[in-house]
Design a protein around this motif. Structure first.
Motif, PDB file in Angstrom:
ATOM      1  N   SER A  14       0.905  -1.284  -0.122  1.00  0.00           N
ATOM      2  CA  SER A  14       0.111   0.139  -0.099  1.00  0.00           C
ATOM      3  C   SER A  14       0.818   1.080  -0.055  1.00  0.00           C
ATOM      4  O   SER A  14       1.226   1.883   1.052  1.00  0.00           O
ATOM      5  N   LYS A  15       1.477   1.503  -0.922  1.00  0.00           N
ATOM      6  CA  LYS A  15       2.290   2.633  -1.126  1.00  0.00           C
ATOM      7  C   LYS A  15       1.639   3.796  -1.043  1.00  0.00           C
ATOM      8  O   LYS A  15       2.324   4.829  -0.260  1.00  0.00           O
ATOM      9  N   GLU A  16       0.343   4.122  -1.100  1.00  0.00           N
ATOM     10  CA  GLU A  16      -0.233   5.351  -0.703  1.00  0.00           C
ATOM     11  C   GLU A  16      -0.115   5.555   1.007  1.00  0.00           C
ATOM     12  O   GLU A  16      -0.224   6.848   1.123  1.00  0.00           O
ATOM     13  N   ARG A  17       0.420   4.531   1.697  1.00  0.00           N
ATOM     14  CA  ARG A  17       0.376   4.949   3.152  1.00  0.00           C
ATOM     15  C   ARG A  17       1.793   5.251   3.447  1.00  0.00           C
ATOM     16  O   ARG A  17       2.036   5.943   4.433  1.00  0.00           O
ATOM     17  N   MET A  18       2.704   5.250   2.452  1.00  0.00           N
ATOM     18  CA  MET A  18       4.234   5.694   2.823  1.00  0.00           C
ATOM     19  C   MET A  18       3.972   7.187   2.802  1.00  0.00           C
ATOM     20  O   MET A  18       3.282   7.892   2.196  1.00  0.00           O
ATOM     21  N   PRO A  19       4.904   7.805   3.869  1.00  0.00           N
ATOM     22  CA  PRO A  19       4.754   9.361   4.120  1.00  0.00           C
ATOM     23  C   PRO A  19       5.629   9.890   2.943  1.00  0.00           C
ATOM     24  O   PRO A  19       6.397  10.761   3.461  1.00  0.00           O
ATOM     25  N   TRP A  20       5.408   9.801   1.812  1.00  0.00           N
ATOM     26  CA  TRP A  20       6.090  10.170   0.671  1.00  0.00           C
ATOM     27  C   TRP A  20       6.202  11.794   0.746  1.00  0.00           C
ATOM     28  O   TRP A  20       6.953  12.668   0.487  1.00  0.00           O
ATOM     29  N   GLU A  21       4.752  12.327   0.659  1.00  0.00           N
ATOM     30  CA  GLU A  21       4.791  13.800   0.673  1.00  0.00           C
ATOM     31  C   GLU A  21       5.169  14.460   1.974  1.00  0.00           C
ATOM     32  O   GLU A  21       5.823  15.644   1.704  1.00  0.00           O
ATOM     33  N   HIS A  22       5.405  13.960   3.001  1.00  0.00           N
ATOM     34  CA  HIS A  22       5.967  14.573   3.916  1.00  0.00           C
ATOM     35  C   HIS A  22       7.521  14.537   4.085  1.00  0.00           C
ATOM     36  O   HIS A  22       7.959  15.607   4.081  1.00  0.00           O
ATOM     37  N   TYR A  23       7.887  13.617   3.405  1.00  0.00           N
ATOM     38  CA  TYR A  23       9.482  13.615   3.331  1.00  0.00           C
ATOM     39  C   TYR A  23       9.822  14.528   2.247  1.00  0.00           C
ATOM     40  O   TYR A  23      10.901  15.149   2.487  1.00  0.00           O
ATOM     41  N   THR A  24       9.403  14.409   0.953  1.00  0.00           N
ATOM     42  CA  THR A  24       9.629  15.296   0.002  1.00  0.00           C
ATOM     43  C   THR A  24       9.529  16.632   0.446  1.00  0.00           C
ATOM     44  O   THR A  24      10.179  17.674   0.025  1.00  0.00           O
ATOM     45  N   GLU A  25       8.479  17.103   1.251  1.00  0.00           N
ATOM     46  CA  GLU A  25       8.302  18.485   1.560  1.00  0.00           C
ATOM     47  C   GLU A  25       9.399  18.610   2.601  1.00  0.00           C
ATOM     48  O   GLU A  25       9.980  19.644   2.567  1.00  0.00           O
TER      49      GLU A  25
END
Length: 220
Positions: A14-25
């Protein structure tokens, strides 16, 4: 900010659960020159690119948007461009990691701080997966390790040392199965890992490496 066990998500994809937006920000807010200085890696001010070696390939990472390219080499597969877990792991290393060299000693996952907490997940997703995928395919394992320029070490029936990031090494050890005993494996970490990585990161790292082996095998 540490991963939670939900972020690791060992039960299903479930990649959508990975906090990608947080880390890229967070990466976009960071000072790339500070990152380069802290990790002793190159930063091209004009191109706004950090250069980082990961699993034997030299990558260029743009700031502030974290776009990844690689230098031409013979690997054939580039996890930092193709694997979401690898991107999360790397961006966390850039934000929180430090340059460090181990003492030459290696430790099991269990021996790392908080390793006991995630040991069951690490054992299932990494150690057992390595054993039952390659424990009766030592030739394939040898071919992959040589392909990624891993260094042979003297453990088990076959073992190799792989540098993940500069100064951070993992040893992957296999014992071949036979009619009486199933194959087994072990994964050891250089003793400096706690300087830059939490147990959660190391579990993801093991998953990234094991997941990459199949792709590298196709490149032989």
């Amino acid at each position: 900010m540490a991963f939670s066990i939900n972020d690791l998500n060992y039960e299903k994809d479930s990649k959508e659960r990975m906090p990608w937006e947080h880390y890229t920000e967070e990466f976009g807010k960071a000072d790339p020159a500070e990152i380069a200085g802290r990790l002793s890696i190159p930063y091209d001010e004009e191109k706004k690119e950090l250069t980082l070696k990961f699993l034997g390939t030299v990558y260029h990472i743009s700031w502030p948007d974290f776009q990844v390219t690689h230098d031409k080499d013979d690997m054939g597969f580039y996890p930092l461009e193709e694997m979401h877990y690898a991107k999360i792991l790397t961006i966390r290393f850039l934000l929180n990691g430090n340059i460090s060299q181990g003492s030459g000693k290696f430790k099991t996952y269990r021996e790392m701080p908080w390793g006991e907490v995630y040991l069951r997940q690490f054992d299932g997703r990494c150690i057992k997966r390595l054993a039952f995928t390659y424990g009766n395919r030592l030739k394939d394992f040898k071919g992959i390790m040589e392909h990624i320029h891993a260094v042979p070490v003297k453990h088990g029936d076959i073992s190799y040392q792989v540098e993940i990031f500069s100064g951070y090494q993992i040893q992957m050890i296999l014992w071949e199965g036979d009619d009486e005993f199933p194959p087994s494996s072990q994964i050891l970490f250089s003793d400096n890992f706690p300087v830059s990585f939490a147990a959660e990161d190391m579990a993801v790292m093991g998953d990234v490496i094991i997941g990459s082996l199949k792709a590298f095998l196709k490149c032989l």
